[in-house]
Structures are given as C-alpha cells and as structure tokens.
Motif scaffolding. Structure first.
Motif, PDB file in Angstrom:
ATOM      1  N   ALA A   1       0.816  -1.211   0.000  1.00  0.00           N
ATOM      2  CA  ALA A   1       0.000   0.000   0.000  1.00  0.00           C
ATOM      3  C   ALA A   1       0.850   1.262   0.000  1.00  0.00           C
ATOM      4  CB  ALA A   1      -0.922   0.003   1.221  1.00  0.00           C
ATOM      5  N   LEU A   2       2.155   1.121   0.265  1.00  0.00           N
ATOM      6  CA  LEU A   2       3.049   2.276   0.275  1.00  0.00           C
ATOM      7  C   LEU A   2       3.430   2.732  -1.127  1.00  0.00           C
ATOM      8  CD1 LEU A   2       5.537   1.311   3.135  1.00  0.00           C
ATOM      9  CD2 LEU A   2       3.759   3.065   3.210  1.00  0.00           C
ATOM     10  N   VAL A   3       3.198   1.877  -2.133  1.00  0.00           N
ATOM     11  CA  VAL A   3       3.619   2.197  -3.496  1.00  0.00           C
ATOM     12  C   VAL A   3       2.479   2.901  -4.239  1.00  0.00           C
ATOM     13  CG1 VAL A   3       4.422   1.258  -5.694  1.00  0.00           C
ATOM     14  CG2 VAL A   3       5.196   0.245  -3.537  1.00  0.00           C
ATOM     15  N   PRO A   4       2.693   4.139  -4.686  1.00  0.00           N
ATOM     16  CA  PRO A   4       1.663   4.858  -5.439  1.00  0.00           C
ATOM     17  C   PRO A   4       1.615   4.368  -6.881  1.00  0.00           C
ATOM     18  CG  PRO A   4       3.630   6.201  -5.279  1.00  0.00           C
ATOM     19  CD  PRO A   4       3.910   4.948  -4.482  1.00  0.00           C
ATOM     20  N   PRO A   5       0.601   4.758  -7.645  1.00  0.00           N
ATOM     21  CA  PRO A   5       0.569   4.386  -9.066  1.00  0.00           C
ATOM     22  C   PRO A   5       1.799   4.940  -9.800  1.00  0.00           C
ATOM     23  CG  PRO A   5      -1.558   5.244  -8.349  1.00  0.00           C
ATOM     24  CD  PRO A   5      -0.591   5.523  -7.245  1.00  0.00           C
ATOM     25  N   TRP A   6       2.345   4.168 -10.719  1.00  0.00           N
ATOM     26  CA  TRP A   6       3.527   4.615 -11.450  1.00  0.00           C
ATOM     27  C   TRP A   6       3.678   3.826 -12.740  1.00  0.00           C
ATOM     28  CZ3 TRP A   6       7.860   1.275 -12.163  1.00  0.00           C
ATOM     29  CH2 TRP A   6       7.730   0.028 -11.509  1.00  0.00           C
ATOM     30  N   ARG A   7       4.373   4.416 -13.684  1.00  0.00           N
ATOM     31  CA  ARG A   7       4.713   3.763 -14.943  1.00  0.00           C
ATOM     32  C   ARG A   7       6.136   4.154 -15.308  1.00  0.00           C
ATOM     33  NH1 ARG A   7       0.536   2.106 -13.563  1.00  0.00           N
ATOM     34  NH2 ARG A   7      -1.365   1.642 -14.772  1.00  0.00           N
ATOM     35  N   VAL A   8       6.780   3.347 -16.138  1.00  0.00           N
ATOM     36  CA  VAL A   8       8.120   3.660 -16.620  1.00  0.00           C
ATOM     37  C   VAL A   8       8.087   3.737 -18.142  1.00  0.00           C
ATOM     38  CG1 VAL A   8      10.458   2.763 -16.913  1.00  0.00           C
ATOM     39  CG2 VAL A   8       9.410   2.738 -14.680  1.00  0.00           C
ATOM     40  N   ALA A   9       8.778   4.739 -18.673  1.00  0.00           N
ATOM     41  CA  ALA A   9       8.825   4.928 -20.119  1.00  0.00           C
ATOM     42  C   ALA A   9      10.253   5.206 -20.560  1.00  0.00           C
ATOM     43  CB  ALA A   9       7.913   6.091 -20.523  1.00  0.00           C
TER      44      ALA A   9
END
Length: 383
Positions: free
Chosen positions: A146-154
């Motif tokens: 739950a500590l990890v927010p939404p994210w993406r890598v490009a």
C-alpha cells in the motif's frame, strides 16, 4: 588505535565486544556539502574519543575537505581499479571506518576485501544498494504494498504516451503528473507536466520545474530520431502533503533508531506522522539494510506513500542532532562492533535551515597522498 588489523598470521583481529576504542580513523569520500556537519559531529562525539578524519572529493573547494584532518585523493568511480584504489588508501592510512557514498555499490560488492584489511564499512549489503539505486526496481520489490503509489516507466515516446493515458484520471490541476529519472539524486530531473505552455507570469517568475507535455513529447521524439538512448523515466502522480525523511541507523535489517524530519515549506520539525518510523523500520527489515539509510515519505489518497529509500546518509542527517542523538557516531560504534548506547531521540523541535559560511584553508593544497609521495625519496608513499 582500533586493533581490527591483520596479525602476522593473516587472521583478522577484531576487538572484543564492549571493549572501548582509544581512537578511530574515519574516511568519508565524496558526498554532499552538508557532510561537513557530519564530520563535526564525529569530531565532537559524546564519548570524547579522539578521531582522525579523512575526506576526499573531486572538488577542491568542497567544505568536506575543510572540516577534515587529512585530504585524500578521490579515486575515479569510473576507473576499473576504483575499489582497488579505495582499498589501497584504507590500508596505507590505517583507516578503521569507511563511509562510502560515491561508488557505494562497487565498494559494497567488495565488502569482504575491506574486512580482510581491517576497515569496517558503514554501508548496506550490495544487493540492497543496487535495488534501491533505481526507484522503479524499489517499487517492483515492494509490489502489492500500500506504500507504493501508481507509477509507470517509459523509455520511448510510445511508452510515455501509454503512461499518460494510464494515469490520466489522476492528473488534476492541483496535483499534476510528474516525470523523473528512475535513477538520480535529490530533485535532479524532476519535472511537473503541464498540458499548456507557460503564461506571462511563468516566464517572468523564477525558473521552475514545470514543463509542457508537448515539449516532453518533442524531446523524446527527437532523441529517438537521433538514435539517442532514452534513460528510464518514471511517470507518476505528484505526491502531496508534507515530506518526511526518516533517518535510520540499521544493523542487519534491524532498526536501532529512527528519527523523522518533516518539512512543509520553510517550516521543519523533528517528528511528523507517528506511523512513519514504524513503516521505515519495516522497509529496513524488508531490504535487510545496514548502516545509515534514509526513507522518504509523502502521501497519496490520504495515506503514507513511499517516495524513495536512500542507501546512504541523507543530506539533512545533521539536523537529527536537534533530537539529541549523534547518528554518525553511533554508526561508527556499530561498525566497530561496539554497543552504540541508549539512542532515545527527543521529538518536537521546530527549526529552519539557513546557509552558513565554511572557511576554506588552503583550498588548492594537494591531497595528503601527493604530499607523502613528494616527501619520500623513492617516490613511493610511505606506510
């Protein structure tokens, strides 16, 4: 003098637990300018133990050098023999404790070699250092938390466009999406994305981190057309709320002490959300961390969110002195196999930070190695 050196039979002689050391020789290599305060904390340790401080930096005007007793030549991290040079310097100058920041991963992977020559490291295990050096790999290691927010890598224009589409619903006027390298120091490369170009007020005001979406797309398209490799870039929502840094002294995954520091604009306080030291301790255990590390939190959806974990001391570590603890000295004692004593931080101090003046004594003075070599008839550095 700390006795953890090779005896004539080639075996390491470690000090017996609980035995008081008489003096300690400590080397801190290239780090933030604020490390000057850590050197002073080590020099004025509460045990009154004499220390001899060594520092090295590529910048001859670094305040680190002004606060130390001896300046060492800073080995070049990109050189293939970087670690061998570090080992040679430790052996030549009888270094008891090394706190590596520049080239930390390379040093960590050769930790056994430093132990052989009797130099203790204030450094996490190599596996943890490598994972935490990349924000994406850190989040992947905590997948489902739950500590990890939404994210993406490009790392391509197509991946960037897909990341924006995936996170579009989280992009609001007050909390835009941000773009930042997955590997970096501090706020280097952090940009707030904007759907529009700057207005007149933005042009006339101070330079800020705002960048237009079209500008980013143009930069990525230009890099692809030129065949330039695009580093991994993280796209994620801006994490709002005060930022809390938890400075931790760890020992093999166990938190010995955690001191939270919260900043909200100029105002700062030793303390903050009471949940964060416990969450930091859980992360320290998860990654089996050791030494001086730093865990940074903000918030997402009104809950704590992990910003990053630094496997090195934070630039603001010296501020923890307001909590009544000397974390750098406690880390030295732990590295030497000693009991760090009672570490009971006092929370609640409010403060601000300001610039200070550090006198530079002979900033162009050659490093101690060069002086020793010049004074030796054979041209070789004396033992």
């Amino acid at each position: 003098m700390f006795s953890g050196r090779l005896n004539w039979g080639g075996q390491i002689q470690e000090p017996a637990p609980g035995v008081q050391v008489e003096s300690v020789r400590i080397w801190l290599n290239r780090n933030y300018a604020t490390t000057v305060h850590l050197l002073n904390m080590l020099r004025h340790n509460e045990d009154g133990i004499p220390v001899t401080l060594f520092s090295s930096h590529v910048d001859p005007f670094s305040p680190m050098l002004a606060a130390s007793d001896h300046r060492l030549r800073e080995p070049v991290v990109t050189d293939p023999d970087f670690v061998d040079e570090m080992l040679a310097l430790c052996l030549r100058h009888d270094i008891d404790v090394l706190l590596p920041v520049a080239g930390q991963s390379l040093v960590a992977h050769r930790a056994a070699d430093f132990k052989i020559i009797g130099t203790a490291l204030i450094c996490p295990p190599a596996a943890a250092v490598d994972v935490l050096a990349d924000k994406a790999s850190t989040y992947l290691a905590l997948s489902g938390s739950a500590l990890v927010p939404p994210w993406r890598v490009a790392s391509t224009l197509g991946e960037f466009d897909a990341a924006i589409a995936d996170l579009e619903d989280l992009w609001t006027i007050g909390e835009p999406l941000i773009l930042k390298p997955t590997s970096g120091v501090g706020a280097d490369g952090v940009r707030f994305l904007s759907r529009t170009g700057p207005d007149l007020a933005g042009l006339l005001g101070p330079v800020g981190p705002l960048v237009g979406l079209d500008t980013v797309r143009c930069a990525l398209a230009g890099a692809e057309a030129a065949g330039v490799k695009i580093p991994a870039l993280m796209v994620m929502p801006y994490l709002s709320g005060p930022e809390t840094s938890v400075d931790v002294l760890a020992q093999r995954g166990r938190t010995l002490v955690a001191v939270p520091r919260t900043k909200n604009g100029r105002q700062r306080v030793i303390g903050g959300d009471p949940r964060l030291p416990r969450l930091a301790a859980e992360l320290v255990q998860h990654f089996d961390l050791d030494g001086l590390v730093n865990v940074q939190f903000r918030s997402f959806d009104d809950r704590p969110a992990l910003l990053e974990i630094n496997s090195r001391p934070s630039g603001g570590l010296y501020q923890t002195s307001l909590a009544g603890v000397n974390l750098p000295w406690a880390a030295v004692r732990v590295a030497l196999g000693q009991d760090p004593g009672r570490l009971r931080p006092t929370l609640g101090a409010e403060y601000v930070t300001v610039s200070s003046v550090i006198a530079l004594t002979q900033p162009a003075e050659p490093p101690v190695d060069a002086m020793v070599a010049a004074a030796t008839p054979t041209g070789h550095a004396a033992d």
